[in-house]
Design a protein around this motif. Structure first.
Motif, short mmCIF file in Angstrom:
data_model
loop_
_atom_site.label_atom_id
_atom_site.label_comp_id
_atom_site.label_asym_id
_atom_site.label_seq_id
_atom_site.Cartn_x
_atom_site.Cartn_y
_atom_site.Cartn_z
N SER A 12 15.45 51.75 55.13
CA SER A 12 16.90 51.67 55.23
C SER A 12 17.25 51.05 56.58
CB SER A 12 17.54 53.06 55.11
OG SER A 12 17.19 53.64 53.89
N SER A 13 18.29 50.26 56.58
CA SER A 13 18.78 49.68 57.83
C SER A 13 20.11 50.31 58.18
CB SER A 13 18.93 48.16 57.68
OG SER A 13 19.86 47.85 56.66
N TYR A 14 20.35 50.47 59.46
CA TYR A 14 21.55 51.12 59.95
C TYR A 14 22.28 50.17 60.89
CZ TYR A 14 18.98 55.13 58.28
OH TYR A 14 18.27 55.99 57.50
N PRO A 15 23.58 50.31 61.03
CA PRO A 15 24.31 49.47 61.99
C PRO A 15 23.80 49.69 63.40
CG PRO A 15 25.81 50.55 60.46
CD PRO A 15 24.46 51.14 60.22
N PRO A 16 23.81 48.67 64.23
CA PRO A 16 23.25 48.81 65.59
C PRO A 16 23.94 49.88 66.40
CG PRO A 16 23.57 46.50 65.03
CD PRO A 16 24.23 47.28 63.94
N ALA A 17 25.23 50.12 66.20
CA ALA A 17 25.93 51.10 67.02
C ALA A 17 25.48 52.51 66.76
CB ALA A 17 27.44 50.99 66.78
N ALA A 18 24.84 52.75 65.66
CA ALA A 18 24.40 54.11 65.32
C ALA A 18 22.98 54.39 65.76
CB ALA A 18 24.52 54.32 63.81
N HIS A 19 22.38 53.45 66.48
CA HIS A 19 20.97 53.63 66.84
C HIS A 19 20.78 54.59 68.01
CE1 HIS A 19 19.35 49.72 64.83
NE2 HIS A 19 19.75 50.63 63.98
N GLU A 77 33.60 52.76 65.60
CA GLU A 77 34.51 52.82 64.44
C GLU A 77 34.23 51.69 63.48
OE1 GLU A 77 37.48 54.43 62.08
OE2 GLU A 77 36.60 55.23 63.92
N SER A 78 34.05 50.48 63.99
CA SER A 78 33.78 49.33 63.13
C SER A 78 32.43 49.46 62.45
CB SER A 78 33.85 48.04 63.95
OG SER A 78 32.86 48.06 64.98
N SER A 79 31.41 49.98 63.17
CA SER A 79 30.09 50.17 62.56
C SER A 79 30.14 51.21 61.45
CB SER A 79 29.09 50.57 63.63
OG SER A 79 28.97 49.58 64.61
N PHE A 80 30.91 52.28 61.71
CA PHE A 80 31.03 53.32 60.69
C PHE A 80 31.72 52.80 59.44
CE2 PHE A 80 33.63 56.75 58.85
CZ PHE A 80 32.63 57.60 58.43
N ASN A 81 32.82 52.05 59.62
CA ASN A 81 33.53 51.49 58.46
C ASN A 81 32.66 50.50 57.70
OD1 ASN A 81 35.83 52.98 59.05
ND2 ASN A 81 36.68 51.38 60.38
N GLU A 82 31.86 49.73 58.43
CA GLU A 82 30.97 48.77 57.77
C GLU A 82 29.92 49.49 56.93
OE1 GLU A 82 27.72 45.29 58.96
OE2 GLU A 82 28.99 46.22 60.49
N ALA A 83 29.32 50.57 57.47
CA ALA A 83 28.32 51.32 56.71
C ALA A 83 28.94 51.98 55.49
CB ALA A 83 27.66 52.36 57.62
N ARG A 84 30.14 52.54 55.66
CA ARG A 84 30.80 53.19 54.52
C ARG A 84 31.16 52.18 53.44
NH1 ARG A 84 36.12 56.60 55.81
NH2 ARG A 84 36.78 54.51 56.45
N LYS A 85 31.57 51.00 53.87
CA LYS A 85 31.91 49.96 52.89
C LYS A 85 30.69 49.51 52.12
CE LYS A 85 33.97 45.34 52.60
NZ LYS A 85 34.58 44.21 53.38
N GLU A 86 29.56 49.34 52.83
CA GLU A 86 28.34 48.91 52.16
C GLU A 86 27.86 49.94 51.14
OE1 GLU A 86 26.66 46.11 52.23
OE2 GLU A 86 28.03 45.14 53.63
N LEU A 87 27.94 51.22 51.52
CA LEU A 87 27.47 52.27 50.61
C LEU A 87 28.37 52.43 49.40
CD1 LEU A 87 26.37 55.03 53.16
CD2 LEU A 87 24.89 53.57 51.78
#
Length: 754
Positions: free
Chosen positions: A606-613, A629-639
């Motif tokens: 699994s890959s995660y957004p860089p901000a969550a590393h 915030e942008s990384s979280f929204n991007e991950a939620r949108k992808e899922l």
């Protein structure tokens, strides 16, 4: 003229650098005693005396010590001089000795728990000599330091108070006397508190078979190698690894990490090695003390060469391999019979030796009838034995035990009964009692039960209900409806002060058991006293001659006990289908975590957004920025936009994909295979590793990820007959599917497996 053979008296003390590096003076004193007793200096000629003494000295050295002496470059003349060899040993032992180091050890040497006063004081004196207190100012410095350390380091506060009460007039000898008196008083008080319970002794004899395996082997643990007492050469209250008079921690033991010169194992010295001591055959235990008269056998004993016959009450002991009588009984009844030297020694169950006065031949016969069997035995006379004992072999000869005891087995009884006949027999047995065998739970006769609470009890009411796995919900609903139809429980709509949670426990037959968690309520209930006999007491009351045992089990016994209205309200429990009032109490049950029954090797990353590393660091304030915030929204949108998402269906095949990375953390994906063969995502999750978890081995990290993922997906996995567990670590599949718990040496993996 051939010189006359000479053998010195006594045994020279062995020497090893590691064993005597801190106590060379003690070994030198032992050597001086040996030389004084050996008569070497008076029996041998002056020309042979030095060489003979040097050879004996070299023979006492261990292999590493002898190798060190030979590598010092000594000439043959020097090797024939015992004084030179002893000086080299002293130099090697004294190398690096520093009185300041010994003084630090002296200051920290306190009396350990259960350590004898004499042993502690002896070790303090030895440390004081190495500290060289006498060189400070006067000869009294050492006694003054010893007195101060005794007052400071004594284990008992009561003894310390007694010492301080003496004030400045207290002297060293007085302090030691107070320690000894307190220790003796404590032991005497402990003996007075002991009851007259039966004691157990054990007799051991030498085996006549050289291949006998009856000798008990001590375990190989460090200080617990001897389960029956200290080994030969070790004091009972001292260290069983190095032979010191006082007990100390394993890290402080001189034998820690050293190789035994006898067995080659690590952790103990040769002088306390179990292979040095003879291992007598275990003869079993002899129970002495409170013995019922009915347990004894009366037998006639006729010593060999005598026509007299004496009746003696014996205790038949199947654990004993010798026949024995107390020495006091021998003096009363058989004093004219000569004793022969005992070919064996006897010890108690604690490892202490019991004196064996000797043996004599005798004929033993049960009863007065001529047809009764008799046996010629060797009778041992033991000093501290309180009850005559018959061995297992003698009991077999006299017919008390079967010849193949203890391998006697009861043959199975076969009755040719057809299934139809068996059904008819059961039907005829159940016909007179139809209400017992109809499978309906009914309340018992009698008044309802009432719960009495302690004063100040605080009600506990949970909100909602504990989550139940989806595959178990239909079974839970069926079980609740069945109990409600039998009038065992009923639904509650009114508010109650007490609301308890439930736990679902699967049964072996595929059903479930509803267990109510009454932990909080049980803490406030005043339990009524109801005396009942223990199983042992109940068995002892069975009359003699009984051959059959009947076992009666109540059908849902707790459901049959009715409660009054006040107590029933306290037992209200909450389920996903509403609240109910039960009429039973269950013990707390723990739902076992299901283990996967199949495993495959599949890589799932699994890959995660860089901000969550970057996980939050200790002592740093966490701040949620626009980048997060942008990384979280991007991950939620992808899922949420994935076309592979679907709702959970317990009837579809289920697979749990997991992966662990030391850099990225733990992650899992729960998937189900639809009817068209496509695998859809039901749940996914991930987390960072803690600071301690980053140091796990990879197999430990994979096992951690498996346990964590299964816990997160518990609501979907619990209750399934099977599911797939996919991981990229093949050894993990063997650990989960094939290895038994006793094969797992890694405690962390064992904990995660459980």
């Amino acid at each position: 003229m051939t010189p006359k053979a000479f053998k010195p008296y006594g045994t020279p003390p062995p020497f090893d650098f590691d064993e005597y590096k801190d106590s060379f003076e003690l070994w030198q004193r032992q050597w001086s005693i040996f030389m004084a007793l050996s008569t070497i200096n008076t029996s041998l000629p002056q020309t042979d005396r030095s060489s003979y003494t040097a050879n004996i000295l070299l023979s006492c050295l261990s292999k590493p010590t002898l190798r060190a002496i030979c590598s010092m470059g000594l000439s043959d003349i020097e090797l024939d001089d015992p004084d030179i060899i002893i000086s080299k040993l002293r130099e090697r032992c004294n190398a690096g000795r520093n009185c300041h180091v010994w003084r630090q050890q002296f200051a920290h040497r306190t009396q350990r728990e259960k350590e004898s006063a004499d042993g502690w004081v002896t070790e303090l004196r030895d440390l004081a000599q190495k500290c060289e207190f006498d060189s400070d100012c006067c000869d009294k410095c050492q006694d003054t330091r010893l007195l101060g350390q005794i007052i400071y380091g004594v284990h008992s506060d009561d003894v310390r108070k007694k010492l301080l009460q003496k004030g400045a007039a207290l002297e060293l000898d007085q302090a030691i006397t107070i320690l000894r008196t307190a220790e003796a008083t404590q032991l005497q008080a402990a003996h007075l508190r002991q009851s007259d319970s039966p004691s157990i002794q054990q007799v051991k004899t030498k085996s006549g078979n050289p291949n006998s395996k009856l000798a008990a082997r001590p375990s190989q643990q460090a200080s617990q190698r001897y389960s029956r007492g200290p080994p030969a050469g070790a004091p009972p209250n001292g260290c069983w690894n190095c032979g010191a008079e006082s007990f100390h921690q394993r890290s402080e033991c001189p034998a820690n990490g050293k190789e035994c010169g006898c067995c080659g194992k690590i952790g103990h010295f040769k002088k306390v090695c179990s292979k040095n001591a003879p291992k007598p055959e275990t003869a079993g235990s002899i129970i002495i003390g409170s013995i019922m008269t009915g347990e004894l056998l009366e037998a006639d004993v006729s010593p060999a060469g005598s026509d007299s016959r004496v009746t003696v009450s014996f205790l038949p002991d199947t654990g004993a391999s010798i026949d024995a009588i107390p020495h006091q009984l021998y003096e009363q009844l058989f004093c004219k019979t000569p004793l022969h030297r005992a070919p064996s020694r006897a010890i108690t169950a604690t490892g202490e030796e019991i004196k064996n006065h000797g043996t004599f031949q005798a004929t033993v016969k049960l009863g007065q009838t001529a047809n009764n069997p008799s046996s010629l035995i060797t009778m041992h006379v033991l000093k501290d034995l309180r009850q005559p004992v018959l061995s297992k072999a003698t009991q077999k000869k006299l017919g008390v035990l079967p010849l193949d005891y203890p391998y006697w087995c009861v043959q199975s009884i076969r009755i040719n009964v057809s299934p139809q006949q068996k059904a008819e027999m059961l039907k005829s047995l159940m016909a007179p009692h139809p209400l017992i065998f109809d499978g309906v739970c009914r309340p018992m006769a009698g008044p309802p039960c009432h719960f009495q609470l302690v004063e100040g009890a605080i009600p506990s009411a949970m909100r909602g209900s504990r989550p139940v796995a989806i595959p178990l919900l239909p079974k839970l609903k069926t079980e609740l409806d069945s109990l409600e139809d039998q009038l065992v429980i009923c639904k509650v709509v009114d508010p109650t002060a007490w609301v308890q949670p439930i736990v679902i426990a699967p049964k072996k037959d595929g059903g479930i058991r509803v267990c109510v968690d009454f932990t909080h309520l049980n803490n406030f209930i005043i339990r009524p006293k109801f005396e009942t006999a223990t199983p042992f007491q109940a068995v002892r009351t069975i009359p003699a001659g009984m051959k059959f045992f009947t076992v009666i089990d109540a059908f849902k016994g707790y459901h049959q006990v009715p409660l009054d209205d006040e107590s029933a309200a306290m037992t209200t429990f909450s389920t996903p289908f509403g609240r109910y009032i039960p009429y039973e109490h269950h013990r707390n049950a723990r739902v076992p975590r299901p283990l996967p029954t199949d495993g495959q090797l599949l890589a799932e990353f699994s890959s995660y957004p860089p901000a969550a590393h970057s996980p939050p660091q200790k002592d740093y304030q966490w701040e949620w920025t626009s980048h997060h915030e942008s990384s979280f929204n991007e991950a939620r949108k992808e899922l949420s936009s994935s076309a592979e998402l679907s709702f959970y269906d317990p009837a579809l095949p289920t697979a749990l994909h997991l992966d662990a990375s030391r850099l990225r953390g733990l992650g899992f994906v729960l998937r189900q295979q639809s009817l068209d063969g496509k695998w859809n995502v039901v749940q996914a999750g991930s987390r960072f590793l803690s600071d301690a978890e980053t140091r796990y081995a990879m197999i430990e990290l994979e096992c951690l990820g498996t346990a964590w993922a299964m816990q997160k997906c518990r609501q979907f996995l619990e209750g399934l007959p099977s599911f797939l567990l996919l991981t990229d670590r093949r050894p993990l599949i063997l650990i989960l599917n094939e290895y038994s718990l006793d094969k797992l040496d890694n405690p962390r993996i064992l904990r995660l497996r459980l």
